[in-house]
Design a protein around this motif. Structure first.
Motif, PDB file in Angstrom:
ATOM      1  N   ALA A 167      49.070  43.436  44.635  1.00 41.84           N
ATOM      2  CA  ALA A 167      47.895  42.675  44.124  1.00 41.84           C
ATOM      3  C   ALA A 167      47.000  42.600  45.340  1.00 41.84           C
ATOM      4  CB  ALA A 167      48.243  41.370  43.513  1.00 41.84           C
ATOM      5  N   GLY A 168      47.281  42.168  46.463  1.00 39.75           N
ATOM      6  CA  GLY A 168      46.261  41.889  47.647  1.00 39.75           C
ATOM      7  C   GLY A 168      45.716  43.186  48.050  1.00 39.75           C
ATOM      8  N   VAL A 169      46.549  44.356  48.080  1.00 38.25           N
ATOM      9  CA  VAL A 169      45.810  45.427  48.444  1.00 38.25           C
ATOM     10  C   VAL A 169      44.887  45.932  47.446  1.00 38.25           C
ATOM     11  CG1 VAL A 169      46.456  48.079  48.803  1.00 38.25           C
ATOM     12  CG2 VAL A 169      47.933  46.452  49.605  1.00 38.25           C
ATOM     13  N   CYS A 170      45.314  45.752  46.243  1.00 35.06           N
ATOM     14  CA  CYS A 170      44.021  46.247  45.065  1.00 35.06           C
ATOM     15  C   CYS A 170      42.831  45.191  45.284  1.00 35.06           C
ATOM     16  CB  CYS A 170      44.940  45.796  43.805  1.00 35.06           C
ATOM     17  SG  CYS A 170      45.994  47.261  43.300  1.00 35.06           S
ATOM     18  N   SER A 171      43.076  44.057  45.484  1.00 33.81           N
ATOM     19  CA  SER A 171      41.980  43.281  45.758  1.00 33.81           C
ATOM     20  C   SER A 171      40.976  43.645  47.016  1.00 33.81           C
ATOM     21  CB  SER A 171      42.380  41.896  46.045  1.00 33.81           C
ATOM     22  OG  SER A 171      43.244  41.429  44.869  1.00 33.81           O
ATOM     23  N   LEU A 172      41.663  43.983  47.843  1.00 34.38           N
ATOM     24  CA  LEU A 172      40.767  44.474  49.000  1.00 34.38           C
ATOM     25  C   LEU A 172      40.075  45.985  48.874  1.00 34.38           C
ATOM     26  CD1 LEU A 172      43.242  44.068  52.290  1.00 34.38           C
ATOM     27  CD2 LEU A 172      41.165  42.605  51.559  1.00 34.38           C
ATOM     28  N   ALA A 173      40.828  46.791  47.812  1.00 32.54           N
ATOM     29  CA  ALA A 173      40.105  48.048  47.564  1.00 32.54           C
ATOM     30  C   ALA A 173      39.058  47.625  46.656  1.00 32.54           C
ATOM     31  CB  ALA A 173      41.267  48.831  47.030  1.00 32.54           C
ATOM     32  N   THR A 174      38.923  46.654  45.552  1.00 34.46           N
ATOM     33  CA  THR A 174      38.178  46.187  44.785  1.00 34.46           C
ATOM     34  C   THR A 174      37.078  45.696  45.491  1.00 34.46           C
ATOM     35  OG1 THR A 174      39.669  45.699  43.135  1.00 34.46           O
ATOM     36  CG2 THR A 174      37.738  44.963  42.755  1.00 34.46           C
ATOM     37  N   ARG A 199      37.138  49.628  38.270  1.00 33.15           N
ATOM     38  CA  ARG A 199      37.918  49.228  36.970  1.00 33.15           C
ATOM     39  C   ARG A 199      39.155  49.451  37.209  1.00 33.15           C
ATOM     40  NH1 ARG A 199      34.266  52.057  32.448  1.00 33.15           N
ATOM     41  NH2 ARG A 199      34.504  53.991  33.912  1.00 33.15           N
ATOM     42  N   LEU A 200      39.801  50.501  37.935  1.00 33.07           N
ATOM     43  CA  LEU A 200      41.404  50.740  38.044  1.00 33.07           C
ATOM     44  C   LEU A 200      41.755  49.800  39.009  1.00 33.07           C
ATOM     45  CD1 LEU A 200      41.357  54.736  38.018  1.00 33.07           C
ATOM     46  CD2 LEU A 200      42.088  52.994  36.274  1.00 33.07           C
ATOM     47  N   THR A 201      41.252  49.795  40.325  1.00 40.66           N
ATOM     48  CA  THR A 201      41.768  48.611  41.268  1.00 40.66           C
ATOM     49  C   THR A 201      41.590  47.232  40.638  1.00 40.66           C
ATOM     50  OG1 THR A 201      39.491  48.651  42.312  1.00 40.66           O
ATOM     51  CG2 THR A 201      41.121  50.207  42.927  1.00 40.66           C
ATOM     52  N   ALA A 202      40.618  46.927  40.217  1.00 42.48           N
ATOM     53  CA  ALA A 202      40.741  45.494  39.471  1.00 42.48           C
ATOM     54  C   ALA A 202      41.723  45.178  38.405  1.00 42.48           C
ATOM     55  CB  ALA A 202      39.466  45.427  38.443  1.00 42.48           C
ATOM     56  N   VAL A 203      41.655  46.056  37.435  1.00 42.22           N
ATOM     57  CA  VAL A 203      42.893  46.068  36.584  1.00 42.22           C
ATOM     58  C   VAL A 203      44.240  45.915  37.506  1.00 42.22           C
ATOM     59  CG1 VAL A 203      44.427  47.495  34.766  1.00 42.22           C
ATOM     60  CG2 VAL A 203      42.066  47.420  34.421  1.00 42.22           C
ATOM     61  N   GLY A 204      44.506  46.657  38.501  1.00 35.56           N
ATOM     62  CA  GLY A 204      45.740  46.740  39.290  1.00 35.56           C
ATOM     63  C   GLY A 204      45.881  45.334  39.797  1.00 35.56           C
ATOM     64  N   VAL A 205      44.994  44.483  40.136  1.00 43.66           N
ATOM     65  CA  VAL A 205      44.822  43.181  40.765  1.00 43.66           C
ATOM     66  C   VAL A 205      45.491  42.461  39.669  1.00 43.66           C
ATOM     67  CG1 VAL A 205      43.751  41.274  41.404  1.00 43.66           C
ATOM     68  CG2 VAL A 205      42.947  43.505  42.173  1.00 43.66           C
ATOM     69  N   VAL A 206      45.081  42.327  38.362  1.00 43.73           N
ATOM     70  CA  VAL A 206      45.740  41.312  37.421  1.00 43.73           C
ATOM     71  C   VAL A 206      46.897  41.724  36.807  1.00 43.73           C
ATOM     72  CG1 VAL A 206      45.138  40.621  35.015  1.00 43.73           C
ATOM     73  CG2 VAL A 206      43.214  40.694  36.695  1.00 43.73           C
TER      74      VAL A 206
END
Length: 388
Positions: A240-247, A258-265
């Motif tokens: 979730a942290g990696v997806c947050s940084l990527a977003t 959109r894909l990385t934001a969905v990955g965070v949640v």
């Protein structure tokens, strides 16, 4: 074994609803904070157009969650709805009012009525995720044990309040990311920057709340805290942290996120589920203890398999059509335009079809005289003409 599989399916359904339904709740959050009628006109226009095609579909996941709980884990269903009936009832009322507000505010012509239903839609989009998150917080902190009677203590506690706030902020984050992409699709560059800034702000707020949550759960929900800081739960928290940084990087570089934001949640929801293992309700009800009869589990497994094969691809295809602009409703300009349409035959415009815009007649020959019967305005060939 089958109980564990059904529990994983339940967790995946929760993650799907958090992502899909959360995006719509987030749109309602930004509708509420858009400002007055003139200032918020453009953001609300985008929200109406972006939500219209799929906003009702997302409740499929919520129904699926309740079906799995009821048939697969009856003790869990009974415990949750006995101890948490107040926040769940408020969330259900919010769902109904939210749908009614969104559906009824557009056709109204009076500005007072549109403001009233718009306020109902926006406020319900804020309260519904909060109460759902508060119920989840009560479960995570182990306050909804079997036999617990309904009380404010079960859902009005530090973990529940924090989970409710995280639910609001995560929906706002998803809504802003998707609306920024929709603004680019609708060729509204001013709204792209508008929602991108709000997505970055809500991402920062979500990171702060996540840090506070780890601090609070250490003392208020120790089993969940241990699961989030060890093993699979920790791995999902890192994801979730990696997806947050990527977003954040994608938003700063003005790319779609959109894909990385969905990955965070999704990763955050899965981390919570993994942290509770092997419990459905820490630390009083395990997956094995809460599972229903073997025959019920087999049927639930079969229904889940059918849904995975039939429903999930259909819903995914619907989301794809929506995000690629293939589900745009006809506007008044489309209904009144006279130039040939994509599906019109050569040489004919849409206006030449003579379909009425309003009314019950749908036959193009409704108001045209038949060629097989004589018209009342012209004499028949079988009747003599008036010599005058």
């Amino acid at each position: 074994m089958i109980a564990a599989v059904i529990a994983v399916a339940l967790l995946l359904a929760v993650a799907a609803y958090a992502c899909a339904g959360g995006t719509d709740y987030g749109a309602g959050f930004w509708d509420l904070t858009a400002g007055g009628a003139e200032r918020g006109k453009r953001p609300r226009w985008l929200i109406d157009h972006a939500m219209a095609p799929v906003w009702e579909v997302n409740n499929v996941w919520l129904v699926f969650i309740f079906v799995i709980m009821w048939t697969g884990f009856p003790p869990l269903f009974q415990t949750v709805f006995s101890a948490m009936w107040v926040p769940l009832a408020l969330a259900a009322i919010g769902l109904v009012l939210r749908g009614a507000g969104f559906a009824l505010r557009k056709p109204l012509r009076r500005i007072a009525g549109r403001r009233l239903y718009g306020a109902v839609f926006a406020l319900s989009s804020l309260l519904t995720p909060f109460f759902l998150g508060a119920a989840v917080g009560g479960i995570a902190s182990g306050r909804a044990v079997p036999g617990t009677e309904a009380s404010a203590h079960a859902w009005a506690n530090p973990t529940s309040v924090l989970f409710g706030l995280i639910a609001i902020v995560s929906t706002a984050f998803l809504g802003a990311v998707f609306l920024a992409a929709d603004a680019a699709r609708f060729d509204a560059p001013d709204l792209v920057g508008y929602f991108r800034r709000r997505a970055l702000g809500s991402l920062v707020a979500l990171a702060v709340l996540a840090g506070i949550m780890l601090t609070v759960t250490r003392s208020d929900a120790p089993h969940v805290w241990h699961g989030l800081t060890h093993g699979v739960g920790l791995g999902l928290v890192v994801l979730a942290g990696v997806c947050s940084l990527a977003t954040g990087l994608l938003l700063l570089r003005r790319y779609g996120a959109r894909l990385t934001a969905v990955g965070v949640v999704a990763a955050a929801v899965l981390a919570w589920g993994a942290a509770q293992r092997p419990y459905l309700i820490p630390t009083s009800l395990t997956v094995a203890e809460g599972a229903g009869p073997a025959s019920s589990l087999r049927w639930v497994g079969l229904v889940t398999l059918v849904a995975a094969v039939v429903v999930c691809p259909a819903v995914a295809f619907l989301y794809w059509l929506d995000t690629h602009g293939e589900l745009e409703p006809l506007s008044d300009d489309d209904l009144h335009r006279t130039e040939p349409g994509r599906d019109d035959p050569p040489g004919r415009g849409r206006a030449d079809r003579k379909y009425p815009v309003h009314g019950d007649a749908t036959d193009p020959s409704h108001d045209e005289p038949s060629h097989d019967e004589p018209s009342h305005d012209e004499p028949s060939h079988d009747e003599p003409r008036d010599p005058r």
